[in-house]
Design an enzyme around this catalytic site. Structure first.
Site, short mmCIF file in Angstrom:
data_model
loop_
_atom_site.label_atom_id
_atom_site.label_comp_id
_atom_site.label_asym_id
_atom_site.label_seq_id
_atom_site.Cartn_x
_atom_site.Cartn_y
_atom_site.Cartn_z
CD GLU A 195 -2.31 -0.21 6.17
OE1 GLU A 195 -2.77 -1.28 5.82
OE2 GLU A 195 -2.34 0.09 7.49
CB THR A 196 0.09 -4.36 0.69
OG1 THR A 196 1.62 -4.24 1.03
CG2 THR A 196 -0.28 -5.04 -0.77
#
Length: 262
Positions: A46-47
């Site tokens: 995830e970002t």
């Protein structure tokens, strides 16, 4: 244009463990295509991106392939950046998100996420689930808003699970939670999300919106301790509070730098 970026190991107090997330603070939203390209370039599970608002912050999460509605470890990582790097004054952060209002409380070096509980129900396991888990001794199967949850008998079965990730990737869900009672904690889990570009997620805060209410009912207690049994591993302090769950963890800064964008 230069953007600051931080990589945080979430749900751990030790580097090189827990779940790494990239965090990119913004002043205003960039085009969705740019956000997705940054997440793909980072190639982490995830970002997280966030912007300031009058009430706090607006947060969004991207895997390398798509935007998701809820992510625990990247929210915890974002809160770590806001509290420890950006010098936020106060002990409570409010996030606006696709899953409604989320809060993070900072106390005694712990960050506690407050998320809505998942709504789950008993489900008939799809054939690909049985095939992908190679006939594991499944006790129960549930379906939540985005994930299947599979209950096994022992921690050892979860840790030593034999699975086919290609087959699991054909199941129409965000991912598959595997769980069982823990030997030294209340419950353990693993999480597989090949449909979202993450074969096995190291520590999955959002999956605990399903796990916490299930184990709270099963164990007849609301205060729970949990481990995710990925290779990197992670520890979570959990609490069921009505239709909300509190998910506590620690975090460490691994990397800080800048992104060059056009």
């Amino acid at each position: 244009m230069k953007l600051n970026i931080y990589q945080i190991d979430a749900f751990t107090n030790q580097l090189f463990s827990g779940n790494p997330a990239a965090v990119v603070p913004l002043e205003n939203w960039l085009p969705d295509e740019t956000l997705q390209n940054i997440a793909a370039e980072n190639n982490l599970a995830e970002t997280a991106f966030y912007i300031p608002t009058e009430a706090g912050f607006h947060i969004r999460w991207f895997t390398p392939f798509l935007e998701v509605e809820l992510c625990g470890h990247a929210t915890l990582a974002s809160a770590y950046v806001i509290f420890n790097i950006q010098g936020y004054e106060g002990d409570l952060i409010k996030f606006e998100s696709l899953s409604g209002e989320l809060t993070v409380l900072c106390k005694d070096n712990w960050l506690t996420l407050n998320f809505p509980v998942d709504q789950y129900h008993i489900a008939v396991p799809p054939p690909a689930l049985m095939e992908g888990l190679r006939d594991a001794a499944i006790l129960e199967v549930y379906k939540g808003k985005t994930d299947y949850m599979v209950v096994l008998d022992t921690e050892a079965e979860v840790r030593d699970l034999d699975f086919d990730i290609i087959v699991l990737s054909t199941i129409p869900a965000r991912g598959i939670i595997i769980t069982a009672p823990g030997d030294e904690v209340d419950f353990v889990s693993r999480f597989f999300a090949p449909q979202s570009g993450v074969d096995e997620d190291p520590v999955t805060g959002s999956a605990h919106t399903t796990l916490i209410p299930y184990w709270a009912e099963k164990l007849e207690k609301t205060d729970l301790r949990a481990k995710q049994l990925s290779k990197r591993g992670g520890f979570l302090k959990c609490d069921l509070d009505g239709d909300r769950v509190n998910i506590g963890g620690q975090a460490r800064l691994y990397l800080s730098g800048q992104i060059e964008t056009d």
